[in-house]
Design a protein around this motif. Structure first.
Motif, PDB file in Angstrom:
ATOM      1  N   ILE A 194       0.828  -1.201   0.000  1.00 30.43           N
ATOM      2  CA  ILE A 194       0.000   0.000   0.000  1.00 30.43           C
ATOM      3  C   ILE A 194       0.864   1.254   0.000  1.00 30.43           C
ATOM      4  CG2 ILE A 194      -1.716   1.307   1.328  1.00 30.43           C
ATOM      5  CD1 ILE A 194      -2.919  -1.360   2.165  1.00 30.43           C
ATOM      6  N   ALA A 195       1.830   1.337   0.923  1.00 31.53           N
ATOM      7  CA  ALA A 195       2.730   2.495   0.940  1.00 31.53           C
ATOM      8  C   ALA A 195       3.512   2.553  -0.365  1.00 31.53           C
ATOM      9  CB  ALA A 195       3.684   2.402   2.125  1.00 31.53           C
ATOM     10  N   GLY A 196       3.571   3.749  -0.954  1.00 28.65           N
ATOM     11  CA  GLY A 196       4.292   3.925  -2.215  1.00 28.65           C
ATOM     12  C   GLY A 196       3.584   3.330  -3.409  1.00 28.65           C
ATOM     13  N   SER A 197       2.273   3.065  -3.281  1.00 28.56           N
ATOM     14  CA  SER A 197       1.521   2.421  -4.353  1.00 28.56           C
ATOM     15  C   SER A 197       0.313   3.258  -4.745  1.00 28.56           C
ATOM     16  CB  SER A 197       1.065   1.020  -3.916  1.00 28.56           C
ATOM     17  OG  SER A 197       2.156   0.181  -3.655  1.00 28.56           O
ATOM     18  N   SER A 198      -0.375   2.799  -5.779  1.00 32.68           N
ATOM     19  CA  SER A 198      -1.599   3.451  -6.238  1.00 32.68           C
ATOM     20  C   SER A 198      -2.450   2.418  -6.953  1.00 32.68           C
ATOM     21  CB  SER A 198      -1.281   4.618  -7.179  1.00 32.68           C
ATOM     22  OG  SER A 198      -0.598   4.154  -8.342  1.00 32.68           O
ATOM     23  N   GLY A 199      -3.678   2.773  -7.261  1.00 34.56           N
ATOM     24  CA  GLY A 199      -4.566   1.850  -7.952  1.00 34.56           C
ATOM     25  C   GLY A 199      -5.932   2.459  -8.167  1.00 34.56           C
ATOM     26  N   LYS A 200      -6.846   1.648  -8.681  1.00 35.08           N
ATOM     27  CA  LYS A 200      -8.196   2.099  -8.966  1.00 35.08           C
ATOM     28  C   LYS A 200      -9.003   2.202  -7.675  1.00 35.08           C
ATOM     29  CE  LYS A 200     -11.916   1.358 -12.323  1.00 35.08           C
ATOM     30  NZ  LYS A 200     -12.366   0.524 -13.478  1.00 35.08           N
ATOM     31  N   ALA A 201      -9.936   3.119  -7.658  1.00 34.21           N
ATOM     32  CA  ALA A 201     -10.781   3.299  -6.478  1.00 34.21           C
ATOM     33  C   ALA A 201     -12.209   3.609  -6.913  1.00 34.21           C
ATOM     34  CB  ALA A 201     -10.255   4.429  -5.600  1.00 34.21           C
ATOM     35  N   TYR A 202     -13.138   3.165  -6.095  1.00 39.69           N
ATOM     36  CA  TYR A 202     -14.551   3.491  -6.258  1.00 39.69           C
ATOM     37  C   TYR A 202     -15.021   4.118  -4.952  1.00 39.69           C
ATOM     38  CZ  TYR A 202     -14.287  -0.170  -9.911  1.00 39.69           C
ATOM     39  OH  TYR A 202     -13.935  -0.955 -10.976  1.00 39.69           O
ATOM     40  N   VAL A 203     -15.661   5.259  -5.048  1.00 41.14           N
ATOM     41  CA  VAL A 203     -16.217   5.914  -3.858  1.00 41.14           C
ATOM     42  C   VAL A 203     -17.731   6.000  -4.029  1.00 41.14           C
ATOM     43  CG1 VAL A 203     -16.311   8.016  -2.483  1.00 41.14           C
ATOM     44  CG2 VAL A 203     -14.117   7.224  -3.402  1.00 41.14           C
ATOM     45  N   PHE A 204     -18.448   5.442  -3.073  1.00 41.71           N
ATOM     46  CA  PHE A 204     -19.900   5.453  -3.091  1.00 41.71           C
ATOM     47  C   PHE A 204     -20.405   6.297  -1.936  1.00 41.71           C
ATOM     48  CE2 PHE A 204     -18.545   1.635  -5.203  1.00 41.71           C
ATOM     49  CZ  PHE A 204     -19.416   1.494  -6.268  1.00 41.71           C
ATOM     50  N   ARG A 205     -21.170   7.324  -2.248  1.00 44.16           N
ATOM     51  CA  ARG A 205     -21.768   8.198  -1.243  1.00 44.16           C
ATOM     52  C   ARG A 205     -23.056   8.778  -1.811  1.00 44.16           C
ATOM     53  NH1 ARG A 205     -19.364  14.142  -0.523  1.00 44.16           N
ATOM     54  NH2 ARG A 205     -21.564  14.311   0.088  1.00 44.16           N
ATOM     55  N   ASN A 206     -24.031   9.019  -0.934  1.00 45.63           N
ATOM     56  CA  ASN A 206     -25.284   9.660  -1.342  1.00 45.63           C
ATOM     57  C   ASN A 206     -25.922   8.975  -2.547  1.00 45.63           C
ATOM     58  OD1 ASN A 206     -23.343  12.044  -0.259  1.00 45.63           O
ATOM     59  ND2 ASN A 206     -25.471  12.385   0.379  1.00 45.63           N
ATOM     60  N   GLY A 207     -25.810   7.651  -2.628  1.00 44.48           N
ATOM     61  CA  GLY A 207     -26.436   6.920  -3.715  1.00 44.48           C
ATOM     62  C   GLY A 207     -25.754   7.094  -5.057  1.00 44.48           C
ATOM     63  N   ARG A 208     -24.498   7.543  -5.051  1.00 45.81           N
ATOM     64  CA  ARG A 208     -23.773   7.760  -6.301  1.00 45.81           C
ATOM     65  C   ARG A 208     -22.404   7.090  -6.238  1.00 45.81           C
ATOM     66  NH1 ARG A 208     -26.484  11.645  -9.266  1.00 45.81           N
ATOM     67  NH2 ARG A 208     -24.737  11.928 -10.683  1.00 45.81           N
ATOM     68  N   MET A 209     -21.872   6.788  -7.414  1.00 43.82           N
ATOM     69  CA  MET A 209     -20.549   6.180  -7.542  1.00 43.82           C
ATOM     70  C   MET A 209     -19.613   7.127  -8.267  1.00 43.82           C
ATOM     71  SD  MET A 209     -19.386   2.796  -9.734  1.00 43.82           S
ATOM     72  CE  MET A 209     -19.627   3.636 -11.326  1.00 43.82           C
ATOM     73  N   ILE A 210     -18.440   7.348  -7.670  1.00 42.48           N
ATOM     74  CA  ILE A 210     -17.389   8.142  -8.306  1.00 42.48           C
ATOM     75  C   ILE A 210     -16.194   7.209  -8.502  1.00 42.48           C
ATOM     76  CG2 ILE A 210     -15.903  10.172  -8.126  1.00 42.48           C
ATOM     77  CD1 ILE A 210     -17.970  11.227  -6.028  1.00 42.48           C
TER      78      ILE A 210
END
Length: 295
Positions: free
Chosen positions: A230-246
């Motif tokens: 995890i440290a020094g890394s990156s990747g895809k992310a999904y954030v779900f809030r208020n019934g929406r996906m970012i």
């Protein structure tokens, strides 16, 4: 606090139903050996819930997940020697209930290894000097920017952790469910805690990571230690809030720096005020999202 999540079939079964999670501020869900999952429940606001548990052993992945909190108290029950050695070398404070037996609580009706519980108030009382809050690990806003309406998230970790999150407009939260069938047609039931409250969160964050196995064995069945850089890394992310996906990206600098979640334009994704559930999710399993019909 490391809380177990092993269960076959409807609760009560093995570790389920758990206690205390409805008072946690942030919950990280991680994969351990055998493709089962375990929680790292973070209590920051000094609420004093009842019992928390069942408490189980630490894993090396906890260091990568929890070091962004700088020097948290990691409450667990044991662990293999290589893992404990690395925790002791990190900024995390090793609070093994096997050493601090005065913090143990054994509620009636539970059986080993699912019978060790504790209270956050007891742990804080034991470590009164550790009261400096860490830097914020999320940015919050009551306003949502962008995203697409979503109604359900399906995370099929394994037959013991086949998870659904469903948006509830009425409660303003994502509510958590399990498929409790081990084969055949899904039998989806609410993930309800011992106090009768269904697990739910204002935010569900899926941090997609690359999982590796080994070199250590975690059990007598040959299950290898799960690791994720995890440290020094990156990747895809999904954030779900208020019934929406970012959909965006996560990136993590040094071990003790916060994970940053950004959208496609590179702007920080803000979360809704409230509880956040972070799924440290393997990149080999698809994230299945259901969208409401377009009008």
């Amino acid at each position: 606090m490391k809380v177990d999540n092993y269960g076959l079939g409807p609760a009560p079964a093995e570790a389920r139903p758990q206690s205390g999670l409805s008072d946690a501020d942030v919950i990280f869900e991680e994969q351990v050996e055998g493709a089962i999952t375990r929680y790292a429940a973070v209590f920051q606001c000094r609420q004093a819930p009842g019992l928390v548990g069942p408490i189980r052993s630490a894993r090396v992945i906890d260091i990568g997940i929890l070091s962004e909190l700088d020097s948290p108290l990691l409450v667990h029950v044991g662990g293999i020697a290589p893992v404990i050695n690395r925790i002791d070398q990190s900024t995390i404070k090793n609070v093994d209930l096997g050493t601090y037996g005065n913090l143990d609580v054994y509620p009636p009706g539970r059986y080993a290894p699912y019978d060790t519980y504790t209270h956050t108030s007891s742990v804080w009382a034991q470590f009164k000097s550790r009261n400096t809050p860490p830097q914020p690990i999320f940015s919050y806003s009551t306003r949502i920017h962008g995203g697409r309406p979503a109604s359900q998230i399906h995370l099929d970790w394994s037959y013991t952790s086949d998870i659904y999150w469903r948006w509830s407009k009425q409660s303003g939260t994502w509510k958590r469910y399990y498929n409790v069938a081990t084969s055949g047609t899904p039998v989806i039931q609410p993930d309800v805690l011992a106090n009768g409250v269904q697990n739910q969160a204002q935010n569900v964050v899926i941090q997609v990571v690359h999982i590796t196995y080994g070199p250590w064995l975690e059990n007598f069945e040959g299950g290898k230690e799960v690791q994720a850089k995890i440290a020094g890394s990156s990747g895809k992310a999904y954030v779900f809030r208020n019934g929406r996906m970012i959909v965006g990206r996560w990136r993590h600098g040094s071990l003790t720096s916060p994970t940053v979640f950004t959208n496609a334009a590179g702007h920080v994704i803000t979360l809704a005020p409230g509880r956040t559930w972070v799924e440290i999710f393997p990149d080999v399993i698809p994230v299945a999202v259901t969208f409401p019909p377009r009008r």
